[in-house]
Design an enzyme around this catalytic site. Structure first.
Site, mmCIF file in Angstrom:
data_model
loop_
_atom_site.group_PDB
_atom_site.id
_atom_site.type_symbol
_atom_site.label_atom_id
_atom_site.label_comp_id
_atom_site.label_asym_id
_atom_site.label_seq_id
_atom_site.Cartn_x
_atom_site.Cartn_y
_atom_site.Cartn_z
ATOM 1 N N ASP A 1 -20.215 34.890 35.306
ATOM 2 C CA ASP A 1 -20.073 34.514 36.707
ATOM 3 C C ASP A 1 -20.228 35.810 37.511
ATOM 4 O O ASP A 1 -20.163 36.913 36.942
ATOM 5 C CB ASP A 1 -18.685 33.899 36.908
ATOM 6 C CG ASP A 1 -18.343 33.687 38.374
ATOM 7 O OD1 ASP A 1 -19.144 33.084 39.089
ATOM 8 O OD2 ASP A 1 -17.260 34.147 38.777
ATOM 9 N N ASP B 1 -18.944 36.396 41.385
ATOM 10 C CA ASP B 1 -17.844 36.710 42.305
ATOM 11 C C ASP B 1 -16.487 36.704 41.602
ATOM 12 O O ASP B 1 -16.098 35.708 40.984
ATOM 13 C CB ASP B 1 -17.842 35.719 43.466
ATOM 14 C CG ASP B 1 -19.153 35.761 44.239
ATOM 15 O OD1 ASP B 1 -19.556 36.862 44.648
ATOM 16 O OD2 ASP B 1 -19.776 34.698 44.417
ATOM 17 N N THR C 1 -24.146 31.861 38.916
ATOM 18 C CA THR C 1 -23.177 31.830 40.007
ATOM 19 C C THR C 1 -23.155 30.474 40.708
ATOM 20 O O THR C 1 -24.162 29.759 40.732
ATOM 21 C CB THR C 1 -23.494 32.930 41.041
ATOM 22 O OG1 THR C 1 -22.605 32.821 42.146
ATOM 23 C CG2 THR C 1 -24.929 32.823 41.553
ATOM 24 N N GLY C 2 -22.017 30.150 41.286
ATOM 25 C CA GLY C 2 -21.876 28.928 42.052
ATOM 26 C C GLY C 2 -22.349 29.083 43.490
ATOM 27 O O GLY C 2 -22.226 28.149 44.288
ATOM 28 N N LYS D 1 -22.669 24.597 36.563
ATOM 29 C CA LYS D 1 -23.130 25.668 35.677
ATOM 30 C C LYS D 1 -23.417 25.195 34.254
ATOM 31 O O LYS D 1 -24.134 25.861 33.499
ATOM 32 C CB LYS D 1 -22.095 26.797 35.641
ATOM 33 C CG LYS D 1 -21.866 27.475 36.979
ATOM 34 C CD LYS D 1 -20.815 28.570 36.871
ATOM 35 C CE LYS D 1 -20.566 29.228 38.225
ATOM 36 N NZ LYS D 1 -19.544 30.302 38.139
ATOM 37 N N ASP E 1 -13.890 33.742 36.204
ATOM 38 C CA ASP E 1 -12.513 33.803 36.712
ATOM 39 C C ASP E 1 -11.980 32.439 37.125
ATOM 40 O O ASP E 1 -10.762 32.254 37.223
ATOM 41 C CB ASP E 1 -12.444 34.744 37.921
ATOM 42 C CG ASP E 1 -13.194 34.184 39.123
ATOM 43 O OD1 ASP E 1 -12.554 33.853 40.124
ATOM 44 O OD2 ASP E 1 -14.432 34.079 39.053
#
Length: 236
Positions: free
Chosen positions: A70, A72, A138-139, A176, A191
């Site tokens: 990921d 962020d 990443t989202g 994802k 996270d």
């Protein structure tokens, strides 16, 4: 306190309560502890903590494979980017997260204000030494630029860089998962609760990176709430 403010306060409190306990789509199986809990009260015995050295030892002698990260709060401390975006596009609110103009700023230049996390530097170094293929999923909503890809490559000195995958976000599905599965990723570091579940749904192991206590992304997740392994000293 007027009626509108009371209603807004109640809604935000409910959302925070759901998020703090587990991803609303997938109930937790363990108690879990936030980074703040683990910083002030110490590491609970019921959390399965591991180190980069532990992972390196486990993988010794195994052929290279694909790993995912990921971005962020996992590889980058990007709160400055999101704080600035909120101030510019929706002060005091979160509508900026649905504003393409914000994402274009974030993805096409503002990431120069994001700080690399030490745990990411250690993990990426270890996986590169093994010859593993590294993907960033990443989202975030994507933009028509390559700044974040270039920034990550330069920051972490990645020899074979794959373009960042912008999976976007959804309230009904784990976006994802399809990418983790498509690239045959065996370990995915993240996270958020959704990172752990996305990895598991794709047949990979999701390893938790602790979100920094001062992250602008609140509430802080409960590490270990799904019984996942949690990286030591990964809050920075």
């Amino acid at each position: 306190m007027n009626h509108t403010f009371r209603t807004l306060t109640l809604v935000l409190a409910c959302v925070a309560s759901l998020s703090a306990n587990a991803d609303p789509k997938t109930p937790g199986t363990h108690q879990g502890y936030s980074t703040i809990d683990m910083t002030t009260a110490g590491i609970p015995k019921d959390v399965n903590m591991i180190s980069v050295a532990d992972i390196k030892h486990e993988l010794a002698g195994k052929p290279p494979f694909a790993v995912g990260f990921d971005i962020d709060d996992t590889t980058l401390f990007s709160s400055p980017v999101f704080y600035r975006g909120q101030q510019m596009f929706s002060p005091g609110g979160y509508s900026y997260l649905t504003n393409q103009k914000f994402w274009d700023k974030a993805n096409c230049g503002w990431d120069k204000f994001s700080m690399p996390k030490q745990i990411a530097q250690k993990l990426i170094k270890m996986h590169q030494e093994r010859g593993d293929n590294i993907y960033f999923i990443t989202g975030r909503t994507g933009s028509a630029c390559h700044f974040t890809t270039d920034y990550l490559q330069k920051t972490f000195q990645i020899k074979k860089m794959n373009d960042v995958i912008f999976a976007g976000s959804s309230r009904t599905e784990y976006t994802k998962t399809q990418y983790i599965k498509a690239h045959d990723i065996k370990i995915y570091y993240g996270d958020a609760d959704g990172d752990i579940i996305s990895a598991r749904d794709a047949g990979a192991e999701g390893i938790r990176v602790m979100r920094a206590a001062n992250s602008s992304y609140k509430p802080i997740p409960k590490n270990g709430i799904y019984g996942e392994r949690v990286l030591k000293d990964s809050q920075y």
